[in-house]
Design a protein around this motif. Structure first.
Motif, PDB file in Angstrom:
ATOM      1  N   GLU A   8       0.833  -1.211   0.000  1.00  0.00           N
ATOM      2  CA  GLU A   8       0.000   0.000   0.000  1.00  0.00           C
ATOM      3  C   GLU A   8       0.871   1.266   0.000  1.00  0.00           C
ATOM      4  OE1 GLU A   8      -2.843  -0.321  -0.871  1.00  0.00           O
ATOM      5  OE2 GLU A   8      -3.642  -2.192  -0.083  1.00  0.00           O
ATOM      6  N   HIS A  11       1.972   1.702  -3.468  1.00  0.00           N
ATOM      7  CA  HIS A  11       0.890   2.251  -4.308  1.00  0.00           C
ATOM      8  C   HIS A  11       0.858   3.769  -4.166  1.00  0.00           C
ATOM      9  CE1 HIS A  11      -1.541  -1.767  -4.003  1.00  0.00           C
ATOM     10  NE2 HIS A  11      -0.412  -1.883  -4.662  1.00  0.00           N
ATOM     11  N   TYR A  58     -10.453   1.316  -8.907  1.00  0.00           N
ATOM     12  CA  TYR A  58      -9.384   1.126  -9.905  1.00  0.00           C
ATOM     13  C   TYR A  58      -9.974   0.602 -11.209  1.00  0.00           C
ATOM     14  CZ  TYR A  58      -5.638   2.086  -6.579  1.00  0.00           C
ATOM     15  OH  TYR A  58      -4.801   2.703  -5.684  1.00  0.00           O
ATOM     16  N   ILE A  77      -1.619  -2.168  -9.832  1.00  0.00           N
ATOM     17  CA  ILE A  77      -2.130  -1.943  -8.466  1.00  0.00           C
ATOM     18  C   ILE A  77      -3.405  -2.757  -8.250  1.00  0.00           C
ATOM     19  CG2 ILE A  77      -3.125  -0.224  -6.893  1.00  0.00           C
ATOM     20  CD1 ILE A  77      -1.170   1.844  -8.047  1.00  0.00           C
ATOM     21  N   GLU A  81      -4.364  -5.379  -5.278  1.00  0.00           N
ATOM     22  CA  GLU A  81      -5.533  -5.237  -4.391  1.00  0.00           C
ATOM     23  C   GLU A  81      -6.360  -6.537  -4.397  1.00  0.00           C
ATOM     24  OE1 GLU A  81      -4.844  -2.866  -2.771  1.00  0.00           O
ATOM     25  OE2 GLU A  81      -4.759  -0.943  -3.783  1.00  0.00           O
TER      26      GLU A  81
HETATM   27 FE   FE2 Z   1      -3.480  -0.011  -2.551  1.00  0.00          FE
END
Ligand code: FE2
Ligand code: FE2
Length: 97
Positions: A8, A11, A58, A77, A81
């Motif tokens: 994270e 990201h 996303y 990403i 996730e």
């Molecule tokens: Fe994330």
């Protein structure tokens, strides 16, 4: 859990770099924190909710943004996730829901 937290942070870093490349200024403001309630199971349920929310966003952004470089980053990403969602779902299952 620590590996997911590092994902994270990556990201956030990659998205910030992309925003700067596009001439923007990344904001470090975040919404009010909500870690869920009721101990480990409650925390995991909240994390699952957040991963699902991220996956939806996303997916929408990938469909809406034509730029190939941005699409590639968001797709990378998104896949992470999806792995996080699987991992948290598995951990919750191990705790017996
Ligand atoms: Fe994330
Ligand atoms: Fe995640």
């Amino acid at each position: 859990m620590e590996e997911i937290a590092k994902d994270e942070m990556r990201h956030s870093e990659k998205l910030s770099e992309m925003i700067v490349d596009l001439g923007g200024v990344p904001s470090m403001q975040h919404r009010e924190l909500n870690f869920g309630k009721g101990g480990p199971k409650g925390f995991l349920k909240r994390l699952i909710e957040l991963e699902k929310e991220a996956i939806t966003l996303y997916t929408e952004h990938i469909a809406a943004i034509p730029d190939a470089k941005i699409k590639k980053l968001l797709t990378h990403i998104l896949h992470e996730e999806e792995e996080h969602l699987e991992e948290f779902t598995e951990q919750l299952r191990e705790l017996g829901k």
